[in-house]
Design an enzyme around this catalytic site. Sequence first.
Site, short mmCIF file in Angstrom:
data_model
loop_
_atom_site.label_atom_id
_atom_site.label_comp_id
_atom_site.label_asym_id
_atom_site.label_seq_id
_atom_site.Cartn_x
_atom_site.Cartn_y
_atom_site.Cartn_z
N ASP A 32 18.03 2.53 27.25
CA ASP A 32 18.15 1.72 26.05
C ASP A 32 17.64 0.30 26.26
OD1 ASP A 32 19.43 1.15 23.34
OD2 ASP A 32 20.53 -0.26 24.60
N GLU A 35 13.08 2.50 25.61
CA GLU A 35 12.96 1.74 24.37
C GLU A 35 12.66 0.30 24.76
OE1 GLU A 35 15.71 0.62 20.49
OE2 GLU A 35 16.59 0.62 22.49
#
Length: 622
Positions: free
Chosen positions: A265, A300
Amino acid sequence: MGNGFAFETSWGTRYDAAGTRFRLWAPHARRVALVHEGVGQRSQLPMAKGEGGWWEIVTTHVPVGAGYGFRVDDGDIVPDPAARAQLSDVHGLSRLVDPRAYNWRTTEWQGRPWHECVFYELHTGTFSPQGSFDGIVEKLEHLQATGITAIELLPVAQFGGRRGWGYDGVLLYCPHEIYGGAEGLKRLVDAAHERGLMVFLDVVYNHFGPDGNYIPSYLPDFFHAEVSTAWGPAIAYGETPVRDFMIENALYWLEEYRIDGLRLDAIDSIKDTTDTPLVKELAQRVRARFPDRHVHITTEDDRNITWHIERNEDGSIPLVSGEWNDDFHHTAHVLATNEREGYYRDFDPATAEQMATALAGGFVYQGLESSHRSRKVGHSSTHLPPTAFVNFIQNHDQIGNRAFGDRLRTLSSARAHDCLHAILLLSPQIPLIFQGDEFGDCHSFCFFTDFHGELGLAVSKGRKEEFSHFAAFEDSRAQAVFPDPNDPMTFEASKVDWSQVIRPVNRRRLQVTQELLQARRDHLVPLLAGAPGECGSALVDGRAFVVAWKLAPGRVYHLFANLSDASWEIEDGVLSPAVAGAREVFSNHIYTFEELGTGVMSGYSVSFVMADDYLVEVFKDD
């Protein structure tokens, strides 16, 4: 004793019936004690300090299933930051488990190649009526029949409360007990592998959550006092034990739980001050540890960087398998909705040029000036193969971070959405859909938490303030119905409504998804393993375009798309597919492929075509 896998970590426990090792890094502590449950009482055992600030004890006094914690300098008892299980919530004692006790049925599973990935992102608590890992197991055959090859779980590491997205985890080695804990996650992975499905896990290495993170109270060295993030002090990755805590966490999920891949993330928010980025070292250690298994990493990152997704000369993957491509999502969303708020202001709804750019060569912003960010953004990505990117037209963030959790299908016309759905699933990038997308779920997915007291009030207030300047609140009455993250009904309303699947319109949408993914398996996947970089070319005419990918010698894959209401008269030297001997892979209308032969495309039409050569003359000179 089962046949379970036990990954040996620097932190936490290493179970053995002859004596379990308990370990904690606390270099400035004067005393550390192991606190454990005895018969009707808690007992305390002093731990010995060794080299590098590590405190350790080996003892038989803590049986499997018993609770334990640490007391540092006679302070409060805190859970093990590397606990594999908890007795209850994040504020209580950890629970000793024997990782070897689980009896795996799929020990021979070696995973699947990266190019076969079709991601299905889901949230464990809202995906099934049970809200558990076992609830997901009951739906695996549905996902398998749909054509999904990889389920991706939003973070499951234990966080404060019973409801949450998972990005506020504080016990990063501990599957949340509310979902079924360690045993439940292993049952899910085992069942998925039995059906040929991979399991990916979203992990968060850029911050800890605000509820139940006791580490700063006894180990300030874990964080940078002088480096900040949006969530507070940055994690101190210059400290070797801290770095090992996170990298070993990745290895732990992949080995002890047989997870097939990780999604890292927001790596742009990892404030690593060392010479070697955490992501690079983590990926290198993963590749070295699992040379004989298909193990994958995705990331990401809103910087549009490429160093981590580069390929070797032979096309193999040295570090990260694929990057989430927000640019593709943003241009798709703007074309479908005409929205221009926030980061959407960088994308133009009047032309499909940005979508064609993303499909042909990766990012839209490859060093271009961003008006939203007032700076140049991105690096060149055209040299990378299409499979270096994970595309989506929505995900948990893009739905849940809207004021009312709207899905794209409710914001756009059905015709526009169906075209984008086809483009997503049949383009050579790796596709990702969100839970319920396969049958056209229109229910909201909102941001929800289970915080209390001042923290709960702050989150509820902050969420309203975050959206106060958006068009969703241009009518002041919207404030009255804004979904409060801490209201249990916000969570309940975000659950997938499986009763929709039997409705005719949703059954038809599921049929189309199955048809698209079958076409992907039959025609596209066999060409993706060796797909080269610099293989995409694009021709754009307003909101209509052609993208062609030369995926192999004598195999050119074409997408013809018209995302406007008006018919498109195709010019610029497009050959007739019928004359060129092209083969239709998929069209969203039965007449679209035939129309292409006459040089016309009706409004909101999509057709994928395979040919031996380019069907557009201007591409032949590329």
